[in-house]
Design a protein around this motif. Structure first.
Motif, PDB file in Angstrom:
ATOM      1  N   ASP A 217       0.813  -1.218   0.000  1.00  0.00           N
ATOM      2  CA  ASP A 217       0.000   0.000   0.000  1.00  0.00           C
ATOM      3  C   ASP A 217       0.846   1.268   0.000  1.00  0.00           C
ATOM      4  O   ASP A 217       0.415   2.302  -0.512  1.00  0.00           O
ATOM      5  N   TYR A 218       2.031   1.203   0.571  1.00  0.00           N
ATOM      6  CA  TYR A 218       2.790   2.428   0.788  1.00  0.00           C
ATOM      7  C   TYR A 218       3.283   3.069  -0.513  1.00  0.00           C
ATOM      8  O   TYR A 218       3.303   4.291  -0.643  1.00  0.00           O
ATOM      9  N   GLN A 250       7.831   6.456   3.652  1.00  0.00           N
ATOM     10  CA  GLN A 250       8.808   5.396   3.926  1.00  0.00           C
ATOM     11  C   GLN A 250       8.933   5.152   5.433  1.00  0.00           C
ATOM     12  O   GLN A 250       9.081   3.999   5.886  1.00  0.00           O
ATOM     13  N   PHE A 251       8.857   6.218   6.199  1.00  0.00           N
ATOM     14  CA  PHE A 251       8.902   6.122   7.660  1.00  0.00           C
ATOM     15  C   PHE A 251       7.775   5.234   8.181  1.00  0.00           C
ATOM     16  O   PHE A 251       7.995   4.329   9.006  1.00  0.00           O
ATOM     17  N   TYR A 252       6.566   5.460   7.707  1.00  0.00           N
ATOM     18  CA  TYR A 252       5.436   4.645   8.159  1.00  0.00           C
ATOM     19  C   TYR A 252       5.557   3.201   7.680  1.00  0.00           C
ATOM     20  O   TYR A 252       5.181   2.256   8.392  1.00  0.00           O
ATOM     21  N   CYS A 253       6.105   3.023   6.491  1.00  0.00           N
ATOM     22  CA  CYS A 253       6.319   1.667   5.986  1.00  0.00           C
ATOM     23  C   CYS A 253       7.284   0.914   6.905  1.00  0.00           C
ATOM     24  O   CYS A 253       7.047  -0.244   7.278  1.00  0.00           O
ATOM     25  N   LYS A 254       8.349   1.573   7.286  1.00  0.00           N
ATOM     26  CA  LYS A 254       9.336   0.947   8.165  1.00  0.00           C
ATOM     27  C   LYS A 254       8.774   0.741   9.565  1.00  0.00           C
ATOM     28  O   LYS A 254       9.030  -0.280  10.220  1.00  0.00           O
ATOM     29  N   LEU A 255       7.994   1.717  10.045  1.00  0.00           N
ATOM     30  CA  LEU A 255       7.427   1.640  11.390  1.00  0.00           C
ATOM     31  C   LEU A 255       6.446   0.485  11.514  1.00  0.00           C
ATOM     32  O   LEU A 255       6.473  -0.269  12.491  1.00  0.00           O
ATOM     33  N   ASN A 300       8.910   8.634  20.728  1.00  0.00           N
ATOM     34  CA  ASN A 300      10.366   8.724  20.630  1.00  0.00           C
ATOM     35  C   ASN A 300      10.925   7.712  19.634  1.00  0.00           C
ATOM     36  O   ASN A 300      11.896   7.986  18.922  1.00  0.00           O
ATOM     37  N   LYS A 301      10.297   6.534  19.589  1.00  0.00           N
ATOM     38  CA  LYS A 301      10.714   5.524  18.613  1.00  0.00           C
ATOM     39  C   LYS A 301      10.504   6.041  17.191  1.00  0.00           C
ATOM     40  O   LYS A 301      11.380   5.922  16.325  1.00  0.00           O
ATOM     41  N   GLY A 302       9.320   6.631  16.968  1.00  0.00           N
ATOM     42  CA  GLY A 302       9.029   7.179  15.646  1.00  0.00           C
ATOM     43  C   GLY A 302       9.991   8.296  15.274  1.00  0.00           C
ATOM     44  O   GLY A 302      10.481   8.368  14.138  1.00  0.00           O
TER      45      GLY A 302
END
Length: 344
Positions: A217-218, A250-255, A300-302
């Motif tokens: 989806d990303y 990409q950040f949300y995909c990795k998260l 903080n992780k994000g």
């Protein structure tokens, strides 16, 4: 057989004075050939004025777009890189012109009385016709536009304006106020903005639940985000504001998926913005029904993951950090933008 008229110019960039000139010339002949002159020297000229390179394809695209529905106007290009620069290469230029326009040239149009002697000597078969030499229609020149396109914005055709539009992108992790600030900035500068598509995608394709997102989806989100950006740029007023881009996708995909998407990586490498605003996640986390990373640990992780991606793509040193309450964020953003783009 009808008469053929010719207009010669660099159109660097195309402005409404040119459009007026072409329109009026086209009423005086059966066929009008607009010759776009270009050379390897054009890039240096753009650099001297501190503007992006205006390629011959940019100019041809603008003219074709404007005149595609006027069949008796033809757009052609002429590369004059091999001859001396104006005004020294007139004789060689006419040779190139006759190759570009092999038809009998009956009229040559210009706005410069000083060109009359050149045309009489080198194009004796053509009648030189002056069009608005006093520039009473549009008192503007390419030099003025190059010096400051933003102060002369009203003279730029709609198809040209996106070329000069400044793109400001807002990034950050979940619930940092990107959308609100993006809207406020667009209103402040009386311009357009591109919304974050990921949220709409979740509602449209995932039943409003982020847990239903899948790895594939990303890239769909990232690609559609670019379409929204392009649309916002087309309707912009000197500057456009963009809520989220491909690094954040990409950040949300990795998260959520635990890995990056190489297809999104390619989009990131190709995207370009004039200003990056990074919003710290120091405002209160708001549960809007989709968000799910509200604890300090999760936030903080994000933040750490996004920081790593910004380093990876060499963006970390470009971002301007914004923090504080919502009013302070707006004030800081306005201060940064006005400092970066003082001529807008």
């Amino acid at each position: 057989m009808g008469k053929t008229g010719v207009i010669i110019g660099k159109f660097l960039p195309l402005h409404l004075g040119h459009v007026n000139f072409i329109n009026r010339s086209s009423t005086k002949t059966d066929k009008l050939v607009v010759v776009v002159c270009h050379s390897s020297r054009d890039k240096k000229m753009c650099e001297e004025y501190g503007i992006p390179e205006i390629t011959v394809k940019d100019r041809l695209r603008w003219l074709h777009t404007i005149y595609q529905d006027i069949p008796h106007i033809e757009i052609r290009s002429l590369d004059e890189s091999s001859i001396p620069a104006y005004p020294d290469g007139w004789k060689e230029f006419v040779g190139l012109l006759k190759k570009t326009v092999p038809e009998k040239i009956d009229f040559v149009y210009s706005g410069e009385p000083s060109y009359d002697s050149f045309f009489k000597e080198l194009l004796p078969e053509a009648e030189h016709i002056l069009i608005d030499p006093e520039r009473t229609g549009y008192n503007i020149s390419g030099t003025q536009i190059r010096k400051n396109p933003y102060k002369n914005w009203e003279y730029l055709p709609a198809v040209v304006r996106p070329f000069f539009c400044k793109k400001v992108v807002l990034i950050g992790t979940e619930s940092c106020g990107k959308t609100t600030l993006t809207k406020f900035l667009a209103k402040a500068f009386n311009t357009s903005w591109a919304e974050e598509y990921g949220r709409n995608y979740v509602y449209e394709e995932c039943g409003g639940n982020e847990d239903n997102l899948e790895y594939g989806d990303y890239i769909k989100i990232a690609m559609h985000q670019k379409k929204l950006e392009a649309e916002a740029v087309r309707h912009s007023n000197k500057i456009v504001f963009i809520d989220t881009e491909a690094i954040v996708t990409q950040f949300y995909c990795k998260l959520y998926e635990g890995k990056e998407d190489p297809a999104i990586d390619e989009i990131i490498k190709r995207q370009n913005y004039d200003l990056w605003l990074y919003l710290e996640n120091d405002v209160k986390w708001v549960d809007d029904g989709l968000r799910k990373n509200g604890s300090d640990k999760e936030r903080n992780k994000g933040k750490k993951i996004l920081a790593e991606l910004l380093e990876k793509y060499n963006i970390a040193d470009k971002v301007k950090m914004i923090s504080g309450n919502y009013e302070e964020r707006l004030d800081k953003a306005l201060e940064i933008i006005k400092g970066e783009f003082y001529d807008i």
